[in-house]
Each structure stands twice: as C-alpha cells, then as structure tokens.
Design an enzyme around this catalytic site. Sequence first.
Site, short mmCIF file in Angstrom:
data_model
loop_
_atom_site.label_atom_id
_atom_site.label_comp_id
_atom_site.label_asym_id
_atom_site.label_seq_id
_atom_site.Cartn_x
_atom_site.Cartn_y
_atom_site.Cartn_z
N THR A 145 0.84 -1.20 0.00
CA THR A 145 0.00 0.00 0.00
C THR A 145 0.87 1.24 0.00
O THR A 145 1.82 1.35 0.78
CB THR A 145 -0.97 0.07 1.19
OG1 THR A 145 -1.59 1.38 1.17
CG2 THR A 145 -0.31 -0.09 2.54
N ASP A 147 -0.10 3.89 1.05
CA ASP A 147 -0.50 4.66 2.24
C ASP A 147 0.37 4.38 3.46
O ASP A 147 0.30 5.11 4.45
CB ASP A 147 -1.96 4.38 2.58
CG ASP A 147 -2.90 4.94 1.52
OD1 ASP A 147 -2.55 5.97 0.91
OD2 ASP A 147 -3.97 4.35 1.30
#
Lengths: 423, 423
Positions: A145, A147
């Site tokens: 990810t 993020d």
Amino acid sequence: MKPRSRSSQGRLLYAQSGGVTAVINATAAGVIEAARAQGVKVYAARNGILGALREDLIDTSKETASAIAALRHTPGGAFGSCRYKLKSLESHRAEYERLIDVLRAHDIRWFLYNGGNDSADTALKISQLGKAMGYDIRCIGVPKTVDNDLAVTDCCPGFGSVAKYTAVSTLEASLDVASMADTSTKVFILEVMGRHAGWIAAAAGLAGEGADAPPHIILFPERTFDEDAFLAKVKATVERVGWCTVVASEGIRNAAGQFLAEAGTRDAFGHAQLGGVAPVLAALVKEKLGYKYHWALPDYLQRSARHLASKTDAEQAYAVGRAAVDYAMAGQNAVMPVIERLADAPYRWKIRSAPLDKIANREKKLPSSYVTRDGFGITAAARRYLSPLIQGEAPLPYGKDGLPKYVQLKNIAVERKLAPFKT
Amino acid sequence: MKPRSRSSQGRLLYAQSGGVTAVINATAAGVIEAARAQGVKVYAARNGILGALREDLIDTSKETASAIAALRHTPGGAFGSCRYKLKSLESHRAEYERLIDVLRAHDIRWFLYNGGNDSADTALKISQLGKAMGYDIRCIGVPKTVDNDLAVTDCCPGFGSVAKYTAVSTLEASLDVASMADTSTKVFILEVMGRHAGWIAAAAGLAGEGADAPPHIILFPERTFDEDAFLAKVKATVERVGWCTVVASEGIRNAAGQFLAEAGTRDAFGHAQLGGVAPVLAALVKEKLGYKYHWALPDYLQRSARHLASKTDAEQAYAVGRAAVDYAMAGQNAVMPVIERLADAPYRWKIRSAPLDKIANREKKLPSSYVTRDGFGITAAARRYLSPLIQGEAPLPYGKDGLPKYVQLKNIAVERKLAPFKT
C-alpha cells in the site's frame, strides 16, 4: 540440482488487491520466481479477488522467465486488481464458499493475497473458512500500500517509491517556484494521496531541512486544519523566504471533521473519494493573502511512477513476494511477511512472519512524535524513519523510443471448470 | 594553450526569462563554460531582465567549475527568472535607456537573453536601441520554452523534457488505470500545459500507438472542444477497451472561444492564467456518462522534472548556450541559435544562426497535419517529428539520501555603480 516438483501437491493462487503501486509487480515477480524455483505452478486471479470469484484465472506458467523478470520494473497491476471487499462471513457466506469451491476445483493449496488491511482481513477469513469447510488452504497476506498504514510491518511496499516521487517532485517544483517568485507564483501547493494517514505528505518533508527550505508547510490528515495558523505561516514564509511551498494531504479536515475536499462520492469500500483540496487552499491563499498561486495534483502519477522508484522499496516489494512463497511452502497459514527494521543508518532490514489477525483492519497513523509542534513539519525522528525508504535508485531499461520498457503479459486464461457465479 | 583573455573587451550578461524549464540551466552552463574558455567574464541578471533594470547582477566567475557543470542537471532558473515584458520602445523609452546605462556602467558588450518569443522581441529592441544610443552591444536571443512555440527553430530547449515527462506519465498512469478499471476508475484525465499550442498534449500521444493504446483522446487548443464528439469517444473507448485515458491541454476552448478553465486572472504578459480544465472534463464525464473518474494536474512538476529529462533536450539546451557565445564573440547581433533538423531517424540536428526579427512575437502552433481527422489523436507525421525529442535519458547524480544532487549557486552580487531605478 533441479528442484523437486511440487505440482502434485497443488497450485498457488496469487491475487492483487486495491490500489496498485509502482512496485506491486515486483512482488508478483518475487512470488512467481520463488514458486517456479520450487516447481509450483502459479495461477493469478484476473482483477484481484473478483477473478477468483468468477473463476477467471491466469496461468502464469505461460509467461517467459524474462517477462516475469520485467515485472520487477513495470508499474500497475499486471493481472489486474480491484476494489471489492468481501462482506462479513455471516451475511455473505455464499461468496466465501464460492471461493473455496474455485480453489478446490483448481487444486489450489496456497492463496497469496497482495494488498492492504482490507485484504489481510479477507485472507484471514478465507483461511478460517477453509478449515471450517474441510479444505486445506494456506492463506498468506502479502503487504502492499502506498499509504504505509499497515500495522506490525515497519513499512509497506509501494510507499517508499511514492515517498521518493513526492520528495523529488517537491524539491524540483520548489526550485521552479523559487526562480519565478519575484514576479510570479509565490505560493505553490502540492496535493498528495493519504486519506487518513499522512505518511506520503510527511515524505515530502525529506525535500529539504531547515525553516527556509521547502516544503515550508505540510498539512497532515492527523491534524485538524487551522485556517488562521495556516494563513499566518504562509504569510510569514513568503515575507521571509519570498515564496512558500505547501504539501497537503488529500484527507485534511476542518474542525467540524469535514474533508476540505469532500467529493461526495464513495468507493466500493465505503471510503470517501477525495481529490481537490489543493484548489481549495489556493483559493483561500488568493482571497485572504492575495498571493499568486499554482497548485498540482499528481494523483495516479505519484503511485505509478516506476521511473522514479526507490531501490529500497523495489527490493522490499520483491522480497515479500519471495518470502510469502517460502512461508506457504513451509505450511504457514494466516500470516504476512512483514519488514522489520534492524538499523536506521546505515539502514538494515529483514523479512519476518507476522500473524494476519494483528494486521487485518488496523490502520497505522503517523505518530505524533513525527510532527513538529506547530503541526506543519516533520521531526528528526520522522526523518530517521523516512529517509532510508527513499534511498537508492532502481534504474529502468528504456527503449530507443525514449520510453521505459514496460512488459505486457500474455495473461492466458485457465479453462473454467465451474458454473458462472454472480458477484 | 591558454585562451586569450577578452576581459579587456568587456563582459557578457546572461539573463533567464519567463517560465523556467528542466534544462534552462544547461543552457546557462553552456554559456558560462563557453565564455570562460574564451576568457570572457559572465554576469547574470538576478530574476531576469528585472535584475538588469535594477542593476542587480551576479558575478558567475565566483562559482567553481564543478558548480557550473552541475547546472547541466539542475532544474529551475539558477539566477532567477521573471515574467516582465518590456513595453514598447515609444511608450517606455526610459526602461530601455536604463538597460543601456546598466550595460554601459558594467562594460557589458554582449547580452544573451534566454527565453521565448517575448524575450526575442526584447533582445531585438535592445540591439536596435544600442545602435541608436551609440553603445556597441551585441544581443543574442537564446531559445527556451516548454511550449515549443518558437518560430524558425525545429524545436525549443525545454520542450523535449516536458514531452518525455508527459509521455512517460501518461503510460504509467494508464497502466494503473487499466489494472483497476473493472471496479474502479474508468476515465483518467491528465491536464498538461500549453496555452495556445498543443505541443505538450501531442507528446502524450507517444505513450502508445493504435486505437486501443493510451492516450485514447487528446484535446488540443488548436481544435474547438466539441462536447458531444468527446463524450461519444469516451463512451466508445470505455465500452471497447474497458477504460479511457484523456490528455487535455489547459488551453482548450469551447465554440464560443472561451477557455473551459478560465481562471479569470492574467499574468504580467496579459496571458490568461489557466488551470483546472481536468476537473471540468471529469465532472462532464461523470454527469453525462456516469463513469468513475480520476484526474491529475502536474502543473510545475512537468516542467521541472529534471529527473526524467530527455537526453536530446538536455544536449540541445547546452548546445544553444555555447553557440550563443560563439555568435556573440564572432560579432553577430540580433540573432538566435536555432535547432535545425537534418534527419528524423536516426535523428540528426545542428545549430545555426537565425535573425531575431523572424522569431520575435511569432507563435508556432501544431500543424493541422499532426492531428488526426477526428481531432483526438496524433498522426504518423507528428510521431516522426516528436519521437526524437524524447529519446535518450539524461541520468542524474543522486545523493545517499535518495535525492538528486541539485546545485545551489552562491550568486554573489556585483557592486552597484548607478542610482536605483524604479521599475
């Protein structure tokens, strides 16, 4: 010595999930190369978990070794990914049972699910259901990810490259703004991804160090947006430095908890779909301070910029793929290969196995110790953490046409054995 | 043999003008290195022509050879640039006279003005006024613009690098969209620079070839935006390919001649300041077709991305700087070193001298033969022209911190000799 074939023991299914990254295919390469070395055939689900539900599987054994190797430098998701979250086991048992049916029909004994915290949850549920339904399936979550918000692992494959892209872009655009500020743009605003966690925004802070170096202001989703404090700092910076670079996370909210750039639509996971906080901030700067502004919103460019990948990140992405196969072959279940940091400088890391139930559905936010007291910058602790993740370059082969040589796989389908299933 | 010093013959003034590029400093390096080799001292005007008016000059002889060499890979404008157009000679004679005064006070005998068509006009006027005022000054325009819209020259330094950035970013983001289209974004819109000329948008076309390859739609400022035709092509592409990449020039207009993204403000040259056509198009796609969209607006990132510069462009930028010094030393006046194409494939080029009055204030738009009949793509002729300009990579030195090693000059001021002048 040729490795002993394990094909009699079943096949391995690999699926990509959620937003893709510049290096998720490096993980795919790690999975496929490690499995091939063990004599295990790898199927890939087309468009992530949906391909598994639809029995739309790809036979990766039809791809050449050089095509698989080229995945290490090809962005996007080579087999397709999806935003599709399996509902709870109670309410949607049929979907889980269908998955087990497909796995059984194709003699799939290992399922590697490459995604974020939602995917870790799905992998965990499948591993539990397999047991309940008497089908011996080993589920391994593989981290991915941009993020950087997965629990347990020190960092997430995909993040280091978007972090490098963000830091370099902040530096380059700031050199541009600095050149022109006398008569042109005084405030430049770069909007970056990060719904709830400010990791990408924080990485922009690596572009410079010291009060006068860009970025002068970082806006984190972990901090409530304070309009007055923001405008005061923009003004002070322009008056002192001559210009000001702002990096804003897409997910910043006001004191009422509203996203500054709420688009009003939601994705399949129920997350608000954001974009466009930069023009909101720019309009504020123009209206309240009168400065000329420019803003940029690189969107997908930031997470697909394999041309500017971090070597650290590309290596970790590959390593978690290989480790996931090792764990699967060793009979582990409901685990994820995670990255453990051994030292900051010089940076050293290793891969270890962690239980999925410590990772599923959790979200790691930026620690408050990583944000400066005024809420607009990163601390020395944040630099120590972030800096190694953007270190090293991961050069690409380019063609004579001046474009990167990205691979397009053949993606040949496996013959279906079951009746269609409506998702 | 040490070159004969020409310092007794005066100094050379170099100034950067207008929007900076990823390679304008390579031109500066060419100028300074060529002049040093001839024993000529180079002053640079701080913040472009304003520095010349303000007598704010930088002594580049205080910089080391390695700092000057590092300009070849440093984006932005090392001495500062500006958006400031000298008015007509008739209405603002005092400004021109001030320039001549400054040149005279510092024994500047050669003035090299690095910019676009406005700057070519300024250089031309100064050369004429010098003659009228009895001051022997040689003015050389040096080409620079990401817009690629200068007349006479085959291409403009700065364009090849933004073209490469745009083509690579289009390709990378499209791989991302393709991976996710089944359940997520179906239409991706990339907004690029180009007020009146669609050169940068056209360069995106190099990302792929054939109806199904991205970008599927390019919107040029030379073509009136036709909403129905646009929506029909988006729909047909999504239905056939599964997704659609659109590249839109910031300068597209509707049938009434209005910019789709008119911001309502104007820069110092009186040009409308644009930005934000991508969200307008995205909203249209959402409203009329219901597709999920994403959009990106890289803004300054595209023109400052030295990390992804074209080798062809970086070499040409350096070469025009060296040639400008050669022309100046040879006594040429009111000329510009331009790039002449000798062959498309393999690409060959040379630099030659062209008169400024053929370049000043003209604007080269995309030829209609470069746009496909439907107005949404580029032709084979466009590919033949554009492809060489993005060829080759121009690698950067990176530090251990993972960031490019961009140079920051000392920029030591030359002592003033005149009274202040109010611009």
